[in-house]
Design a protein around this motif. Structure first.
Motif, mmCIF file in Angstrom:
data_model
loop_
_atom_site.group_PDB
_atom_site.id
_atom_site.type_symbol
_atom_site.label_atom_id
_atom_site.label_comp_id
_atom_site.label_asym_id
_atom_site.label_seq_id
_atom_site.Cartn_x
_atom_site.Cartn_y
_atom_site.Cartn_z
ATOM 1 N N ILE B 7 1.116 -0.638 -0.453
ATOM 2 C CA ILE B 7 0.099 -0.142 0.080
ATOM 3 C C ILE B 7 1.073 1.418 0.111
ATOM 4 O O ILE B 7 1.361 1.118 0.331
ATOM 5 N N SER B 8 0.773 2.350 -0.655
ATOM 6 C CA SER B 8 1.082 3.668 -0.975
ATOM 7 C C SER B 8 0.871 4.131 0.570
ATOM 8 O O SER B 8 0.394 3.694 1.427
ATOM 9 N N ILE B 10 0.844 7.455 1.528
ATOM 10 C CA ILE B 10 0.121 8.494 1.164
ATOM 11 C C ILE B 10 -1.409 8.019 1.709
ATOM 12 O O ILE B 10 -2.012 8.172 1.829
ATOM 13 N N GLU B 11 -1.695 6.428 0.530
ATOM 14 C CA GLU B 11 -3.016 5.686 1.232
ATOM 15 C C GLU B 11 -2.747 5.463 2.863
ATOM 16 O O GLU B 11 -4.009 5.672 3.843
ATOM 17 N N ARG B 12 -1.675 4.908 3.305
ATOM 18 C CA ARG B 12 -1.835 4.296 4.239
ATOM 19 C C ARG B 12 -2.002 5.935 5.394
ATOM 20 O O ARG B 12 -2.232 5.301 6.479
ATOM 21 N N GLU B 13 -1.216 6.490 5.080
ATOM 22 C CA GLU B 13 -1.690 7.829 6.158
ATOM 23 C C GLU B 13 -2.689 8.208 6.400
ATOM 24 O O GLU B 13 -3.050 9.041 6.878
ATOM 25 N N PHE B 14 -4.015 8.473 4.808
ATOM 26 C CA PHE B 14 -5.346 8.749 4.889
ATOM 27 C C PHE B 14 -5.592 7.696 4.954
ATOM 28 O O PHE B 14 -6.631 8.123 5.957
ATOM 29 N N ILE B 15 -5.907 6.081 5.933
ATOM 30 C CA ILE B 15 -6.572 5.500 6.673
ATOM 31 C C ILE B 15 -6.120 5.550 7.952
ATOM 32 O O ILE B 15 -7.394 5.857 8.501
ATOM 33 N N ARG B 25 -11.966 3.605 5.740
ATOM 34 C CA ARG B 25 -12.755 4.191 4.466
ATOM 35 C C ARG B 25 -13.973 3.747 3.175
ATOM 36 O O ARG B 25 -14.329 4.228 2.773
ATOM 37 N N ALA B 213 -6.889 -3.624 2.495
ATOM 38 C CA ALA B 213 -6.032 -2.077 2.533
ATOM 39 C C ALA B 213 -6.014 -2.086 4.197
ATOM 40 O O ALA B 213 -5.088 -1.521 4.333
ATOM 41 N N GLU B 214 -6.838 -1.844 4.767
ATOM 42 C CA GLU B 214 -6.881 -2.057 6.211
ATOM 43 C C GLU B 214 -5.907 -2.973 6.787
ATOM 44 O O GLU B 214 -5.037 -2.799 8.055
ATOM 45 N N VAL B 217 -2.482 -1.696 6.385
ATOM 46 C CA VAL B 217 -2.137 -0.611 7.891
ATOM 47 C C VAL B 217 -2.301 -1.471 9.468
ATOM 48 O O VAL B 217 -1.407 -0.023 10.457
#
Lengths: 248, 292
Positions: B7-8, B10-15, B25, B213-214, B217
């Motif tokens: 996972i990128s 950015i996506e990690r931080e977003f989640i 999400r 995705a979760e 992370v």
């Protein structure tokens, strides 16, 4: 009856298809083009990997044999030269088989082969892998009692037609040329010719063509050949995907 | 074979940031499962479970074998999980990933070792013949929550399965086909189900049924398996961050509620399926099942 199918039911694989016909249910998935392992890498073409997974148990020599057959047939269909040094991975998961399958007198690797070929092709189409042509396949059996070949029989029909002298699987390409043949049992060349002809009728008869179709309408086989069916399936999918463009 | 796409950042931080603000999400509550779907095949013992985008198909099959000499009065029960490249290109045939090992271990503990299935009832003639039951778990689509989905699928398939009846005369056993005698259900002692909690923020934040995705992370996971009577079969914790004991107790309560809901859902689906099969209302007469 034509097979029922659904394109791209899985969200993770690049392309996928579910396929149900004559009691067989198969889920196919294609990933590709993806990174290939060093030892499998081919400098001028794509590596094709076929995995057949049985409904029950882990893969046996039967599955490996089927994989070899599928690999041979699909390699001549996929334009591997246009994807050099990459991998096209085809996974076929058998999820349902007719319960009479074991004792219908035809080698089970033959009876499932046309269904696996169709599923693989549909999954490849769904993954938008470049193909040189399409293929359609069917099983023909010649029972001992009569010389009229049975084309894509159900397991029940096979059970009633026992004993069976020979069984054949033919695959035809989109332009109607013979792509693949697997035969089992005792048969003469004339019988083989008849079997090819009967399968060609089912696989790639042109719309409105005249042939020995009278016997087939009794079986409820309507709505054209397998080739027409395949094109119809893909047309339906494309129409659905392009609905944003065609809707006004 | 390509690795699983990580996972990128950015996506990690977003989640993570969204979770800090209390938002998931896909807009679910923290303790909510994704929509669960359960379908049975035409044959007995085939369950197709969809948990959000995750899809698992379980097929139960039966065979007659000689029992192992050290367990003469037991049948054989085996759960087979093998990932295929269908679920993700990162899964290679014949080379199990960590996730696969954990899944098979958890299922083994949750269902086989908790004696969900009465293996003694699978014995035909002690020491000579028994039924070997096999559950094949096929992961068709992978979007996280594999353990929960597989556990639901295996338990539903076991409850749906019917084994053929046998007649024993002395040392001779005859297995009757489904046409001769109506097949009989397995004897299931209890229905364990797993609930996976993913934890974040050093164990301060717990999510039920994280998607892929979760899962990528999270700091770790706690898998709780229990039946609807609240009897815990196993508690597993994977991942480093410490978790307060009080939190663990709270998780048990949440898990119990979830397990109750899912058990009820499975039972409801089983009843629907039984009603569909029992078209003429003749099943009761055909049944060879003994009143226990």
């Amino acid at each position: 009856m034509h097979p029922t199918t659904q394109l791209s039911p899985l969200h993770r694989a690049d392309g996928s298809a579910t396929y149900t016909s004559n009691g067989y249910t198969i889920i196919g998935a294609v990933n590709g083009p993806i990174e290939v392992q060093r030892r499998d890498e081919l400098p001028t073409e794509a590596t094709l990997e076929v995995n057949v997974r049985p409904a029950v148990g882990v893969g046996s020599p039967r599955e490996r044999h089927l994989e070899t057959l599928l690999h041979g047939a699909l390699r001549s269909v996929v334009l591997t030269e246009s994807l050099p040094r990459s991998l096209v991975q085809i996974t076929l998961q058998v999820s349902g088989m007719p319960s009479e399958e074991g004792d219908c007198g035809v080698s089970s690797s033959l009876s499932i082969l046309p269904h696996l070929l169709h599923t693989a092709l549909l999954a490849l189409l769904s993954a938008s892998i470049p193909l040189s042509t399409i293929l359609t396949a069917a099983l023909v059996v010649i029972p001992s009692s009569s010389s009229t070949p049975l084309v894509s029989p159900t397991a029940n029909q096979l059970l009633r037609a026992k004993p069976i002298r020979s069984a054949h699987v033919f695959a035809f390409s989109g332009d109607g040329s013979l792509l693949m043949n697997e035969s089992d049992g005792v048969f003469s060349l004339q019988e083989w010719d008849e079997a090819v002809e009967a399968t060609e009728e089912v696989c790639c008869k042109e719309e409105g063509g005249v042939g020995l179709s009278e016997g087939m309408e009794v079986d409820g086989r309507e709505g054209g050949s397998l080739d027409t069916w395949l094109r119809e399936v893909v047309r339906g999918k494309v129409n659905w995907e392009m609905r944003w463009k065609t809707a006004r | 074979m390509p690795r699983e796409v990580e996972i990128s950042i950015i996506e990690r931080e977003f989640i993570q940031n969204a979770l800090q603000e209390g938002i998931r999400r896909d807009g679910r509550e923290f303790d909510a499962f994704r929509p669960l779907e359960l379908n049975f095949g035409d044959e007995y013992g085939v369950a197709d479970v969809q948990l959000g985008k995750t899809r698992v198909i379980v097929r139960i099959s039966v065979d007659v074998v000689a029992p192992p000499p050290e367990r003469k009065f037991d049948g054989v029960f085996q759960i087979v999980t093998e990932f295929s490249p269908m679920a993700s290109p990162a899964f290679e045939v014949g080379r199990p990933t960590d996730a696969e090992v954990i899944l098979s271990r958890v299922l083994e503990k949750a269902i086989r070792r908790s004696n969900a299935l009465d293996t003694e009832s699978l014995c035909i003639i002690a020491g000579l013949k028994c039924f070997a039951l096999r559950a094949d778990v096929h992961i068709v689509d992978h979007d996280g929550g594999l353990i929960d989905a597989s556990c639901i699928a295996v338990m539903a398939a076991l409850q749906h399965f019917r084994r053929p009846d046998v007649i024993v005369e002395g040392e001779k056993a005859t297995v009757l086909s489904t046409r001769e005698r109506d097949p009989i259900p397995l004897s299931i002692l209890h229905q364990p189900l797993s609930v996976t909690f993913s934890y974040y923020e050093e164990g301060n934040l717990f999510l039920v049924d994280a998607d892929l995705a979760e899962e990528q992370v999270r700091q770790g996971e706690i898998i709780i398996t229990m039946n609807r009577h609240g009897e815990i079969c196993q508690v597993n914790k994977y991942g480093g961050a410490p978790v307060e004991p009080l939190d663990l107790l709270n998780l048990n309560n949440v898990a119990l509620q979830k397990v109750k809901d899912i058990s009820k859902f499975i039972q409801q689906k089983l009843d629907e399926d039984a009603k569909k099969r029992d078209a003429g209302g003749l099943m009761a007469e055909l049944s060879a099942e003994n009143a226990r």
